[in-house]
Scaffold this motif. Structure first.
Motif, mmCIF file in Angstrom:
data_model
loop_
_atom_site.group_PDB
_atom_site.id
_atom_site.type_symbol
_atom_site.label_atom_id
_atom_site.label_comp_id
_atom_site.label_asym_id
_atom_site.label_seq_id
_atom_site.Cartn_x
_atom_site.Cartn_y
_atom_site.Cartn_z
ATOM 1 N N VAL A 125 7.041 -24.943 11.504
ATOM 2 C CA VAL A 125 8.141 -25.982 11.100
ATOM 3 C C VAL A 125 9.294 -25.351 10.410
ATOM 4 N N ALA A 126 10.240 -26.269 10.202
ATOM 5 C CA ALA A 126 11.599 -25.821 9.786
ATOM 6 C C ALA A 126 11.287 -25.526 8.226
ATOM 7 N N SER A 127 12.049 -24.498 7.545
ATOM 8 C CA SER A 127 11.615 -24.164 6.474
ATOM 9 C C SER A 127 12.171 -24.882 5.324
ATOM 10 N N LEU A 128 11.581 -25.037 4.221
ATOM 11 C CA LEU A 128 12.019 -25.763 3.033
ATOM 12 C C LEU A 128 12.978 -25.209 2.260
ATOM 13 N N ASN A 129 14.294 -25.541 2.315
ATOM 14 C CA ASN A 129 15.418 -24.998 1.963
ATOM 15 C C ASN A 129 15.864 -25.493 0.510
ATOM 16 N N TYR A 130 16.030 -24.711 -0.532
ATOM 17 C CA TYR A 130 16.617 -25.314 -1.752
ATOM 18 C C TYR A 130 17.945 -24.716 -2.064
ATOM 19 N N LEU A 131 18.839 -25.645 -2.329
ATOM 20 C CA LEU A 131 20.390 -25.163 -2.758
ATOM 21 C C LEU A 131 20.209 -25.378 -4.449
ATOM 22 N N LEU A 132 20.196 -24.318 -5.346
ATOM 23 C CA LEU A 132 20.066 -24.757 -6.688
ATOM 24 C C LEU A 132 21.698 -24.513 -7.235
ATOM 25 N N THR A 133 22.151 -25.260 -7.613
ATOM 26 C CA THR A 133 23.546 -25.197 -8.296
ATOM 27 C C THR A 133 23.572 -25.936 -9.495
ATOM 28 N N SER A 134 24.738 -25.973 -10.233
ATOM 29 C CA SER A 134 25.070 -26.226 -11.582
ATOM 30 C C SER A 134 23.945 -25.371 -12.339
ATOM 31 N N HIS A 135 24.535 -24.040 -12.248
ATOM 32 C CA HIS A 135 23.184 -23.304 -12.577
ATOM 33 C C HIS A 135 23.696 -22.651 -14.015
ATOM 34 N N VAL A 136 22.751 -21.747 -14.371
ATOM 35 C CA VAL A 136 22.639 -21.357 -15.799
ATOM 36 C C VAL A 136 24.096 -20.971 -16.441
ATOM 37 N N TRP A 137 24.826 -20.364 -15.515
ATOM 38 C CA TRP A 137 26.166 -19.603 -16.324
ATOM 39 C C TRP A 137 27.216 -20.788 -16.310
ATOM 40 N N ARG A 138 27.272 -21.744 -15.752
ATOM 41 C CA ARG A 138 28.104 -22.959 -15.563
ATOM 42 C C ARG A 138 27.623 -24.265 -16.086
ATOM 43 N N VAL A 144 8.467 -16.490 1.040
ATOM 44 C CA VAL A 144 9.542 -16.775 0.120
ATOM 45 C C VAL A 144 10.777 -15.825 0.317
ATOM 46 N N ARG A 145 11.887 -16.375 0.335
ATOM 47 C CA ARG A 145 12.979 -15.859 0.448
ATOM 48 C C ARG A 145 13.926 -16.247 -0.708
ATOM 49 N N VAL A 146 14.878 -15.602 -1.409
ATOM 50 C CA VAL A 146 15.663 -15.764 -2.439
ATOM 51 C C VAL A 146 17.038 -15.308 -2.204
ATOM 52 N N TYR A 147 18.294 -16.064 -2.011
ATOM 53 C CA TYR A 147 19.473 -15.575 -1.856
ATOM 54 C C TYR A 147 20.225 -15.808 -3.163
ATOM 55 N N ASN A 195 12.949 -21.143 1.351
ATOM 56 C CA ASN A 195 14.374 -20.276 1.050
ATOM 57 C C ASN A 195 15.061 -21.036 -0.251
ATOM 58 N N VAL A 196 15.173 -20.006 -1.316
ATOM 59 C CA VAL A 196 15.969 -20.406 -2.286
ATOM 60 C C VAL A 196 17.397 -19.968 -2.449
ATOM 61 N N VAL A 197 18.184 -20.644 -2.339
ATOM 62 C CA VAL A 197 19.793 -20.098 -2.420
ATOM 63 C C VAL A 197 20.070 -20.653 -3.683
ATOM 64 N N VAL A 198 20.975 -19.817 -4.374
ATOM 65 C CA VAL A 198 21.410 -20.186 -5.843
ATOM 66 C C VAL A 198 22.921 -19.912 -5.777
ATOM 67 N N ALA A 199 23.639 -20.970 -6.020
ATOM 68 C CA ALA A 199 25.151 -20.859 -5.475
ATOM 69 C C ALA A 199 25.753 -21.691 -6.609
ATOM 70 N N GLY A 200 27.054 -21.279 -6.999
ATOM 71 C CA GLY A 200 27.643 -22.295 -8.037
ATOM 72 C C GLY A 200 28.565 -23.274 -7.294
ATOM 73 N N LYS A 201 29.142 -24.556 -8.179
ATOM 74 C CA LYS A 201 29.673 -25.568 -7.558
ATOM 75 C C LYS A 201 31.012 -25.229 -8.252
ATOM 76 N N GLN A 202 31.091 -24.532 -9.332
ATOM 77 C CA GLN A 202 32.681 -24.309 -9.865
ATOM 78 C C GLN A 202 33.399 -23.494 -9.193
ATOM 79 N N PRO A 203 34.646 -23.349 -9.272
ATOM 80 C CA PRO A 203 35.604 -22.594 -8.364
ATOM 81 C C PRO A 203 35.259 -20.917 -8.684
ATOM 82 N N CYS A 204 35.072 -20.281 -7.559
ATOM 83 C CA CYS A 204 34.821 -18.952 -7.532
ATOM 84 C C CYS A 204 35.699 -18.206 -6.719
#
Length: 810
Positions: free
Chosen positions: A536-549, A574-577, A600-609
């Motif tokens: 089946v298709a992977s369960l994909n997380y986009l984690l943002t609004s993260h700890v540093w911002r 499990v995979r973490v990016y 799949n856990v993807v951690v990415a910010g939403k602020q200008p980078c």
């Protein structure tokens, strides 16, 4: 004792009667099937041999360890039996989610009777030998679990933890307009928080584009050792509660089997008639009205009240069992040692009259299979419960259309998740006709910069719409509700029935679903070992609004530990990016949306980078998972570096690059290697994870004996744990989040946690042999900069210009 058998609809509907429209022959056929399922369920718990009771029971016929749950099984068998009948009569496309997951013997019994179990497991045939194997393997070493699990045909729901059944059922029904999803909810499960939130899922179910969910609230009165709240509520209060949730209750109650069969048949017919009427009205009205708006239906719910451990032993050792908490697991615990218990067990099993149910060869007699559907209509064989059979690849566009231009590293900034939003908008548009892609999240789609989706679809919503509302849509495919549990459950049900999706969440609060993702990972791990379970298709997380911002929300919103939690789980799943910029996020997203059977856990910010890599560079870097950034380092072909500066995550990467720039300016003779890690599992040894690096590759990248200063997005000890077996580990020094958070400036967050560029330069000086003595002045400048920072933010409330206006100039 339960109430007399009844079937009662809402005051506005016709009232049912125990005198079902089914003839006596059909009722007796249903009863035969139910008795056979009960016999098989009890046999799985107890019997090691003598499956057809062709001889008197002896202790050696009994399993040495009695495991399993009898109490819920008769009720589940009743539901299975009657769903068979309506599926066959109405040619329904239907699956069932079994909330009381420890009723595994019941669901296994139903699939064995309909033949789907033997088709998948030919060694467990529908005969005496197959029955013996069915019994022996249950909760036995090398066998199958005691609860509903991936091994169970027809299941999409792991029974190891309670609370998620109704959310899974709604997820399965989304974008499946022809599907009926029955969902049995145990009254113990009904006390959980996730289940309580799930009653609101009907406010998001579109009767035009989605299927129907039929909740069956099974009240048998008890949990493991206590009564259940729902079973003890006065019926008027329970009805008010269910009506308040938007349902019309239909009650079935009793303990006389034939009467309950008639009542249950009436209840299902009434419920399905209502569902068909509601769907037809909504679809006709939607076609007729220009605005496409229809009123939210009030869907039926069946309240089934039967005794716990129904038809089992009534009294054991002088204590009541049937209808009490004592029936929860194994009602006769001492069968091997206690002759009276053995006699009771034999009387109990023979009370089902197995000689009427199975022929001499152990095959089910035709009469009890008369109401069982055929082929894919069987609950154990419906392809929606093996969603990989229905899965189609997503139409993913070329990334060049969305990539940001990068003429040189660190010269421009973009919001990575906003860039990703353009890609997701295209995917949503290209799946508009097939409707097999959804984005879920707790009220944060726009906050997380993914609002480009709303140019293509709206937010699913079936309640009133006010003029001040934005983007609400009856048929929308973005799902927002302020319940991470519900988002997780919806997406799991959606994926397991053959579709695709993404869960976008604030990083700190995804922990709410820790136990849910545990169960999904376990499901995928086992499913991957079953050849009949299609990927089946992977369960994909986009984690943002993260700890540093989270400088505006403060300490309560600062927790990067979900990655630690996930990386404790099955490595094959499990995979973490941690993509460091917009183009690497695009590359990672393109990858994870193509994968199967992963979390799949993807951690990415939403602020200008800062933009570091162009698209081609980003693709190559993400394919490697970790690599050097020669443009940032100062090795200049000098062989091994003096020190390695490594980063993982967008903010740590910026601090690493800034630190490298300071070293280039003040200590140009120091050979600095800059390494960036996108895929955290690359740090593991190859033997421990499929993405892990072999030692020779890891040593070439990080060296075997040079100091490594590693700036990591989350808790620093995770990097130590992942790399503790590497040769360079004694020389590894990790900086990361260490619970130093508050409402403050962005740069102050990294300073507070010793992750800032000045601290990293100090670490390089302190840990590079021979450097401390000759770089005293540089180290002092770094310490002074940190001191100056503290004074500046307290006076100005913003970061120092040298930080706020910094860009890479190397």
């Amino acid at each position: 004792m339960p109430d007399a058998p009844t079937t009662t609809g809402s005051p506005d509907s016709s009232t049912g009667s125990p005198d079902s429209g089914l003839g006596d022959d059909r009722i007796r056929a249903l009863d035969a099937h139910w008795r056979a399922a009960n016999y098989l369920a009890a046999g799985q718990i107890y019997l090691l041999a003598n499956p057809l009771l062709t001889e008197p029971l002896r202790p050696d016929h009994i399993k040495p360890r009695l495991l399993g749950h009898w109490g819920t099984s008769p009720g589940l068998n009743l539901v299975h039996t009657h769903l068979n009948r309506v599926i066959k009569d109405r040619d329904l496309d239907a699956i069932c989610v079994w909330g009381p997951g420890h009723g595994g013997p019941a669901v296994l019994a139903g699939s064995w009777l309909d033949g789907s179990y033997s088709e998948i497991y030919p060694d467990v045939g529908r005969d005496a030998a197959g029955m013996a194997r069915l019994f022996r393997q249950f909760s036995f070493p090398g066998g199958v679990p005691s609860h509903v699990a991936p091994e169970t045909p027809g299941s999409i729901h792991e029974g190891g933890e309670l609370g998620y059944s109704l959310a899974h059922a709604y997820g399965a029904a989304l974008d499946n307009p022809g599907l009926l999803v029955a969902c049995v909810i145990g009254d113990g499960e009904a006390e959980t928080g996730p289940l309580a939130g799930s009653w609101h899922a009907n406010k998001f179910l579109d009767p035009v584009h989605d299927g129907a969910v039929l909740p069956i609230l099974h009240l048998n009165g008890y949990k493991i050792a206590n009564p259940t709240v729902f079973a003890r509520l006065p019926r008027p209060e329970l009805d008010e509660l269910l009506r308040g949730y938007g349902h019309e209750p239909i009650h079935v109650a009793g303990d006389e089997p034939l009467d309950v069969h008639r009542a249950m048949a009436d209840a299902l017919d009434e419920a399905l008639d209502r569902i068909a009427l509601l769907q037809r009205a909504a679809r006709e009205e939607q076609t007729a009205r220009e605005d496409g708006r229809v009123e939210r239906p009030r869907w039926p719910v069946i309240v089934l009240r039967t005794p716990k451990g129904w038809t089992g032993p009534e009294v054991v050792d002088g204590l009541p069992v049937e209808g009490t908490w004592r029936a929860h697991q194994v009602p006769l615990p001492g069968v091997r040692e206690n002759p009276e218990h053995l006699r009771q067990l034999e009387r109990w099993l023979r009370s089902y009259r197995p000689e009427e149910l199975f022929d001499a060869d152990g095959r089910p007699r035709p009469r009890l299979l008369a109401e069982v559907p055929q082929g894919d209509r069987r609950l154990g064989a419906n392809p929606h419960a093996n969603g990989g059979l229905l899965l189609r690849s997503l139409p993913l566009p070329d990334l060049e259309r969305y990539a940001v231009p990068v003429d040189k590293p660190g010269a421009a900034l973009h919001e990575p998740t906003r860039v990703l939003g353009g890609l997701l908008e295209r995917v949503m548009a290209d799946t508009g006709a097939r409707r097999d892609f959804r984005v879920v999240g707790p009220d944060e789609t726009a906050s997380n910069r993914l609002e480009g989706l709303f140019r293509t679809t709206g937010k699913a919503w079936q309640e009133a719409v006010l003029p001040t509302d934005e983007h609400l849509s009856r048929g929308g495919r973005v799902m927002e509700v302020l319940s991470e549990h519900l988002c997780q459950g919806w997406l799991e049900g959606y994926l397991l029935t053959g579709r695709h999706g993404l869960f976008s969440c604030y990083e700190a609060f995804v922990h709410i679903v820790d136990s849910m993702v545990n169960q999904h990972i376990k499901w995928l791990k086992v499913s991957r070992s079953l050849p009949w379970r299609r990927p089946v298709a992977s369960l994909n997380y986009l984690l943002t609004s993260h700890v540093w911002r989270q400088d505006h929300n403060g300490f309560s919103h600062q927790d990067p530990g979900f990655v630690d939690h996930v990386l404790n789980k099955s490595p094959e799943v499990v995979r973490v990016y941690l993509p460091p910029d917009a183009n690497t996020l695009l590359s990672v997203a393109d990858h994870v949306l193509r994968t199967r059977d992963y979390v799949n856990v993807v951690v990415a910010g939403k602020q200008p980078c800062f933009d570091w890599l162009d698209l081609d560079q980003a693709r190559a870097h993400c394919a490697r998972g970790a690599g050097t950034w020669d443009w940032a380092g100062t090795e200049n072909g000098a062989g091994e570096p003096d020190v390695v500066l490594a980063g993982a995550g967008d903010v740590p990467t910026q601090e690493v690059v800034a630190a490298a720039g300071i070293l280039r300016r003040h200590l140009p003779d120091v050979a600095v290697r800059v390494v960036n890690v996108v895929d955290m599992t690359r740090l593991l040894p190859k033997e421990e994870h499929p993405h892990g690096m072999p030692d020779h590759e890891f040593d070439a990248l990080f060296t075997r004996d040079r100091p490594v200063i590693f700036a990591y997005h989350g808790y620093p000890w995770l990097v130590h744990r992942l790399s503790y077996r590497r040769a360079v580990h004694p020389h590894l020094h990790v900086r990361g989040y260490k619970e130093m958070g508050t409402t403050t400036t962005p740069f102050d967050m990294v300073v507070r946690n010793d992750l800032d560029r000045y601290r990293l330069v100090m670490d390089v000086i302190d840990r590079t042999p021979g450097l401390a003595a000759r770089a005293v002045a540089v180290r002092q400048r770094m310490q002074d900069a940190r001191t100056r920072h503290h004074a500046w933010i307290r006076e100005h409330g913003t970061d120092m210009p040298e930080v706020a206006e910094w860009s890479w100039t190397g």
